[in-house]
Design a protein around this motif. Structure first.
Motif, mmCIF file in Angstrom:
data_model
loop_
_atom_site.group_PDB
_atom_site.id
_atom_site.type_symbol
_atom_site.label_atom_id
_atom_site.label_comp_id
_atom_site.label_asym_id
_atom_site.label_seq_id
_atom_site.Cartn_x
_atom_site.Cartn_y
_atom_site.Cartn_z
ATOM 1 N N GLY A 121 0.783 -1.231 0.000
ATOM 2 C CA GLY A 121 0.000 0.000 0.000
ATOM 3 C C GLY A 121 0.812 1.276 0.000
ATOM 4 O O GLY A 121 0.310 2.348 0.323
ATOM 5 N N LYS A 122 2.092 1.201 -0.415
ATOM 6 C CA LYS A 122 2.943 2.389 -0.399
ATOM 7 C C LYS A 122 2.383 3.500 -1.288
ATOM 8 O O LYS A 122 2.344 4.661 -0.888
ATOM 9 N N SER A 123 1.964 3.136 -2.497
ATOM 10 C CA SER A 123 1.476 4.155 -3.432
ATOM 11 C C SER A 123 0.194 4.812 -2.935
ATOM 12 O O SER A 123 -0.009 6.019 -3.110
ATOM 13 N N ASN A 124 -0.678 4.022 -2.297
ATOM 14 C CA ASN A 124 -1.907 4.611 -1.767
ATOM 15 C C ASN A 124 -1.647 5.460 -0.530
ATOM 16 O O ASN A 124 -2.357 6.440 -0.281
ATOM 17 N N ILE A 125 -0.634 5.107 0.262
ATOM 18 C CA ILE A 125 -0.232 5.966 1.384
ATOM 19 C C ILE A 125 0.240 7.311 0.841
ATOM 20 O O ILE A 125 -0.123 8.374 1.351
ATOM 21 N N LEU A 126 1.039 7.251 -0.236
ATOM 22 C CA LEU A 126 1.538 8.480 -0.857
ATOM 23 C C LEU A 126 0.399 9.325 -1.414
ATOM 24 O O LEU A 126 0.332 10.536 -1.174
ATOM 25 N N SER A 127 -0.514 8.701 -2.152
ATOM 26 C CA SER A 127 -1.600 9.476 -2.761
ATOM 27 C C SER A 127 -2.577 9.989 -1.707
ATOM 28 O O SER A 127 -3.154 11.066 -1.858
ATOM 29 N N ARG A 128 -2.746 9.234 -0.623
ATOM 30 C CA ARG A 128 -3.628 9.712 0.455
ATOM 31 C C ARG A 128 -3.019 10.949 1.113
ATOM 32 O O ARG A 128 -3.720 11.927 1.399
ATOM 33 N N PHE A 129 -1.717 10.930 1.321
ATOM 34 C CA PHE A 129 -1.072 12.061 1.977
ATOM 35 C C PHE A 129 -0.972 13.281 1.066
ATOM 36 O O PHE A 129 -1.213 14.411 1.496
ATOM 37 N N THR A 130 -0.600 13.082 -0.181
ATOM 38 C CA THR A 130 -0.336 14.227 -1.064
ATOM 39 C C THR A 130 -1.581 14.727 -1.797
ATOM 40 O O THR A 130 -1.670 15.914 -2.120
ATOM 41 N N LYS A 131 -2.548 13.824 -2.057
ATOM 42 C CA LYS A 131 -3.730 14.242 -2.829
ATOM 43 C C LYS A 131 -5.051 13.906 -2.145
ATOM 44 O O LYS A 131 -6.121 14.201 -2.683
ATOM 45 N N ASN A 132 -4.970 13.251 -0.981
ATOM 46 C CA ASN A 132 -6.152 12.765 -0.270
ATOM 47 C C ASN A 132 -7.000 11.872 -1.174
ATOM 48 O O ASN A 132 -8.228 11.968 -1.217
ATOM 49 N N GLU A 133 -6.315 10.994 -1.889
ATOM 50 C CA GLU A 133 -6.993 10.057 -2.790
ATOM 51 C C GLU A 133 -6.598 8.625 -2.449
ATOM 52 O O GLU A 133 -5.507 8.361 -1.935
ATOM 53 N N PHE A 134 -7.518 7.703 -2.756
ATOM 54 C CA PHE A 134 -7.240 6.279 -2.604
ATOM 55 C C PHE A 134 -7.809 5.571 -3.819
ATOM 56 O O PHE A 134 -8.942 5.819 -4.220
ATOM 57 N N ASN A 135 -7.005 4.684 -4.405
ATOM 58 C CA ASN A 135 -7.441 3.986 -5.621
ATOM 59 C C ASN A 135 -7.422 2.485 -5.396
ATOM 60 O O ASN A 135 -6.353 1.879 -5.287
ATOM 61 N N LEU A 136 -8.590 1.879 -5.324
ATOM 62 C CA LEU A 136 -8.675 0.434 -5.109
ATOM 63 C C LEU A 136 -8.060 -0.347 -6.257
ATOM 64 O O LEU A 136 -7.657 -1.494 -6.101
ATOM 65 N N GLU A 137 -7.984 0.277 -7.428
ATOM 66 C CA GLU A 137 -7.472 -0.414 -8.617
ATOM 67 C C GLU A 137 -6.015 -0.061 -8.888
ATOM 68 O O GLU A 137 -5.530 -0.271 -9.991
ATOM 69 N N SER A 138 -5.317 0.488 -7.902
ATOM 70 C CA SER A 138 -3.947 0.946 -8.160
ATOM 71 C C SER A 138 -3.059 -0.214 -8.607
ATOM 72 O O SER A 138 -3.108 -1.313 -8.067
ATOM 73 N N LYS A 139 -2.254 0.071 -9.610
ATOM 74 C CA LYS A 139 -1.341 -0.930 -10.170
ATOM 75 C C LYS A 139 0.011 -0.831 -9.466
ATOM 76 O O LYS A 139 0.328 0.160 -8.839
ATOM 77 N N SER A 140 0.818 -1.872 -9.629
ATOM 78 C CA SER A 140 2.164 -1.838 -9.066
ATOM 79 C C SER A 140 2.955 -0.687 -9.681
ATOM 80 O O SER A 140 2.862 -0.434 -10.883
ATOM 81 N N THR A 141 3.715 -0.023 -8.845
ATOM 82 C CA THR A 141 4.547 1.074 -9.322
ATOM 83 C C THR A 141 5.676 0.513 -10.188
ATOM 84 O O THR A 141 6.304 -0.473 -9.823
ATOM 85 N N ILE A 142 5.881 1.139 -11.329
ATOM 86 C CA ILE A 142 6.969 0.725 -12.215
ATOM 87 C C ILE A 142 8.084 1.747 -12.072
ATOM 88 O O ILE A 142 7.909 2.916 -12.410
ATOM 89 N N GLY A 143 9.228 1.293 -11.583
ATOM 90 C CA GLY A 143 10.331 2.222 -11.387
ATOM 91 C C GLY A 143 10.093 3.107 -10.184
ATOM 92 O O GLY A 143 9.792 2.629 -9.116
ATOM 93 N N VAL A 144 10.200 4.429 -10.371
ATOM 94 C CA VAL A 144 10.096 5.375 -9.258
ATOM 95 C C VAL A 144 9.097 6.475 -9.580
ATOM 96 O O VAL A 144 9.039 6.964 -10.696
ATOM 97 N N GLU A 145 8.295 6.818 -8.599
ATOM 98 C CA GLU A 145 7.430 7.987 -8.701
ATOM 99 C C GLU A 145 7.699 8.848 -7.474
ATOM 100 O O GLU A 145 8.126 8.335 -6.446
ATOM 101 N N PHE A 146 7.471 10.149 -7.594
ATOM 102 C CA PHE A 146 7.534 10.932 -6.367
ATOM 103 C C PHE A 146 6.517 12.056 -6.414
ATOM 104 O O PHE A 146 6.051 12.471 -7.458
ATOM 105 N N ALA A 147 6.139 12.504 -5.218
ATOM 106 C CA ALA A 147 5.178 13.588 -5.079
ATOM 107 C C ALA A 147 5.637 14.458 -3.923
ATOM 108 O O ALA A 147 6.485 14.067 -3.125
ATOM 109 N N THR A 148 5.078 15.670 -3.847
ATOM 110 C CA THR A 148 5.468 16.581 -2.782
ATOM 111 C C THR A 148 4.244 17.119 -2.053
ATOM 112 O O THR A 148 3.141 17.155 -2.601
ATOM 113 N N ARG A 149 4.479 17.496 -0.808
ATOM 114 C CA ARG A 149 3.467 18.220 -0.046
ATOM 115 C C ARG A 149 4.172 18.977 1.071
ATOM 116 O O ARG A 149 5.173 18.499 1.603
#
Length: 219
Positions: A26-54
């Motif tokens: 659930g790393k990507s959903n933790i990130l999106s919840r913190f930075t965008k207040n979003e959660f995606n039940l259909e989230s796919k595995s992260t390919i490589g690296v993504e980053f976001a800021t807040r």
């Protein structure tokens, strides 16, 4: 109440944080919840690296977090060195419903410590606490490991937005206090922030309070 942040490009400190742990915790959903207040039940595995800021207001300073998220699969391990470079905080995530992800925490911790500064602030996170009927790793197990390895600890639910904000805020607060303490010791300007009242920026539930690691910050 103070504004959460000013403009996107205005901040007092920029801290790089990394999200690590097995795939599917659930790393990507933790990130999106913190930075965008979003959660995606259909989230796919992260390919490589993504980053976001807040940005958050911590102890009267605007702290901008640059949070890196990578896939947990072995085939992406070649990015390790660049991924960890410059990180001052880490959220090491396991899935409370899959014990194997908890067993792998120590391997992730070794890798983290091999590639980062010894003073890095690490928060151990047991994610998916909303799936109470499927829990395979108890809160006590998580706390015990955190105590043994001198980590902070919280259980979170990215789905229900439980403690996600608190986890990031605690990590950023502790990083800022370490930076402020170093500034005091070296006599740098702007170091007065370390003398501000502590513990007023967070409202963390007692049953998931982080385990204090640094002697400078527990007073």
């Amino acid at each position: 109440m103070a504004a959460r942040y000013r403009a996107e490009d205005e901040y007092d400190y920029l801290f790089k944080l990394v999200l690590i742990g097995d795939s599917g915790v659930g790393k990507s959903n933790i990130l999106s919840r913190f930075t965008k207040n979003e959660f995606n039940l259909e989230s796919k595995s992260t390919i490589g690296v993504e980053f976001a800021t807040r940005s958050l207001n911590i102890d009267g300073k605007v702290i901008k977090a640059q949070i890196w998220d990578t896939a947990g699969q072995e085939r992406y391990r070649a990015i390790t060195s660049a991924y960890y470079r410059g990180a001052v905080g880490a959220l090491l995530v396991y899935d409370v419903t899959r014990h194997i992800t908890f067993e792998n925490v120590e391997r992730w911790l070794r890798e983290l410590r091999d590639h980062t500064d010894p003073n890095i602030v690490v928060m151990l996170i047991g994610n998916k606490s909303d799936l109470r009927h499927l829990v395979a790793v108890s809160v006590e197990e998580g706390k015990s490991l955190a105590e043994r390895e001198s980590l902070y600890f919280m259980e979170t639910s990215a789905l229900e937005a439980t403690n996600v904000e608190n986890a990031f805020a605690e990590v950023l607060t502790q990083i800022h206090r370490i930076v402020s303490k170093k500034a005091v010791e070296t006599g740098e300007e702007g170091a007065a922030s370390s003398a501000l009242p502590k513990g007023e920026t967070l409202n963390v539930k007692d049953d998931v309070s982080p385990l204090k690691r640094f002697g400078c910050c527990s007073s």
